[in-house]
Design a protein around this motif. Sequence first.
Motif, PDB file in Angstrom:
ATOM      1  N   VAL A  22       4.237   4.619   0.884  1.00 41.52           N
ATOM      2  CA  VAL A  22       5.195   5.472   1.592  1.00 41.52           C
ATOM      3  C   VAL A  22       4.720   5.662   3.028  1.00 41.52           C
ATOM      4  N   THR A  23       5.591   5.362   3.996  1.00 44.26           N
ATOM      5  CA  THR A  23       5.291   5.689   5.396  1.00 44.26           C
ATOM      6  C   THR A  23       5.994   7.009   5.724  1.00 44.26           C
ATOM      7  N   GLY A  24       5.497   7.697   6.743  1.00 45.67           N
ATOM      8  CA  GLY A  24       6.129   8.977   7.113  1.00 45.67           C
ATOM      9  C   GLY A  24       5.951  10.036   6.055  1.00 45.67           C
ATOM     10  N   ALA A  25       4.862   9.922   5.277  1.00 42.85           N
ATOM     11  CA  ALA A  25       4.673  10.788   4.104  1.00 42.85           C
ATOM     12  C   ALA A  25       4.393  12.243   4.446  1.00 42.85           C
ATOM     13  N   THR A  26       3.983  12.531   5.673  1.00 42.59           N
ATOM     14  CA  THR A  26       3.709  13.926   6.037  1.00 42.59           C
ATOM     15  C   THR A  26       4.944  14.606   6.631  1.00 42.59           C
ATOM     16  N   GLY A  27       6.023  13.851   6.814  1.00 37.79           N
ATOM     17  CA  GLY A  27       7.264  14.414   7.334  1.00 37.79           C
ATOM     18  C   GLY A  27       8.023  15.193   6.273  1.00 37.79           C
ATOM     19  N   PHE A  28       9.121  15.785   6.665  1.00 35.17           N
ATOM     20  CA  PHE A  28       9.916  16.637   5.770  1.00 35.17           C
ATOM     21  C   PHE A  28      10.426  15.849   4.568  1.00 35.17           C
ATOM     22  N   ILE A  29      11.188  14.779   4.818  1.00 31.10           N
ATOM     23  CA  ILE A  29      11.731  13.974   3.708  1.00 31.10           C
ATOM     24  C   ILE A  29      10.599  13.237   2.999  1.00 31.10           C
ATOM     25  N   GLY A  30       9.699  12.639   3.773  1.00 30.82           N
ATOM     26  CA  GLY A  30       8.612  11.840   3.199  1.00 30.82           C
ATOM     27  C   GLY A  30       7.737  12.634   2.246  1.00 30.82           C
ATOM     28  N   SER A  31       7.404  13.877   2.617  1.00 26.94           N
ATOM     29  CA  SER A  31       6.516  14.687   1.767  1.00 26.94           C
ATOM     30  C   SER A  31       7.193  15.075   0.457  1.00 26.94           C
ATOM     31  N   ARG A  32       8.494  15.420   0.524  1.00 26.85           N
ATOM     32  CA  ARG A  32       9.202  15.766  -0.713  1.00 26.85           C
ATOM     33  C   ARG A  32       9.332  14.537  -1.613  1.00 26.85           C
ATOM     34  N   LEU A  33       9.496  13.374  -0.997  1.00 25.39           N
ATOM     35  CA  LEU A  33       9.574  12.115  -1.749  1.00 25.39           C
ATOM     36  C   LEU A  33       8.241  11.831  -2.447  1.00 25.39           C
ATOM     37  N   VAL A  34       7.143  11.982  -1.720  1.00 23.49           N
ATOM     38  CA  VAL A  34       5.807  11.727  -2.286  1.00 23.49           C
ATOM     39  C   VAL A  34       5.523  12.671  -3.449  1.00 23.49           C
TER      40      VAL A  34
END
Length: 330
Positions: free
Chosen positions: A7-19
Amino acid sequence: MNKKILVTGATGFIGSRLVIKLAASSDEIFVLVRKTSDLTSLSDVLDRIHLIYGDITDSDSINEAMKGIDLVYHTAGLTYMGDKKNALLYKINVDGTKNILRAALANGVKRVIHVSSITAVGIAFDKKPVNESVVWNFDSISLEYARTKHIAEVEVATAVKKGLDCVIVNPAFVFGAGDINFNAGRIIKDVYNRKLPFYPLGGICVVDVEIVAETIIAAMEKGRTGERYIIGGENVSYKQLADTISRITGAPKIHFPLPFWMARILKSILDLYKNKNSISKLFNLSMFRVASEYLYFDSSKAIRELNMRFEPHEHSIRNAYEWYRDRNLL
């Protein structure tokens, strides 16, 4: 069989919820982060994921990160509404995406989900919600962010022709718990703190981050190669949105509509004053220009093909507000 997922952008809003959702599965989850990344949004799952240090603008680090990876969720990107970061927008949103696509092809990745934006879809000039088939018309507004998201999708189409299995998702305006950087949530904060005495004349499509994250996962499982899916919800005018925020937060109602031509005059007057903190940061002309249009979207394709669920915009606003309130972030 367990899959290796990057996952790229994992610390972002969408990315973190996805992770957080992916970490609950039996798959092996790898997240691409920079040495300087703030990992606060991933604190609950750090023991269940693997950190890989790299940057999407550094092709060597991306190539290294993708070795042995089965599936990629590319959520990284720069969201900036203005004209002061044009070179950086292009470097991250276009060149960064090219690096991801190239490395995925070179390393035999089975499928990539490219998280784009509704600005890469278009504007509903007659208030009639647009769907995935609309011809991109955002160039009628000078917004480099939208242009870079559009070009990135063109790059995805090229990679698909070269044999990459890639699906595009286009989240609308995303609210909900976990918006630590106040992306869409800034409007909740500013209405609550009475920093937004007027509202723009356009409208937006509101969707909750939990719906976005689960639909992105569904796109990996069921999305059709080369297709794009709008992940949206209820279409509301800014007046309706402001009224909802006022009702949920207990803030006073906003009564003043502000047309764009008047906003330009007001902004030039406000710029003369020293105390700019009394007015919302949302009040920049690029953002207000976009907010004067109707970004209304038809998400029926995602509902039909990805089983995306729908909920009223009030739910997302309440989820976000309560999350902020409980953490004293307002």
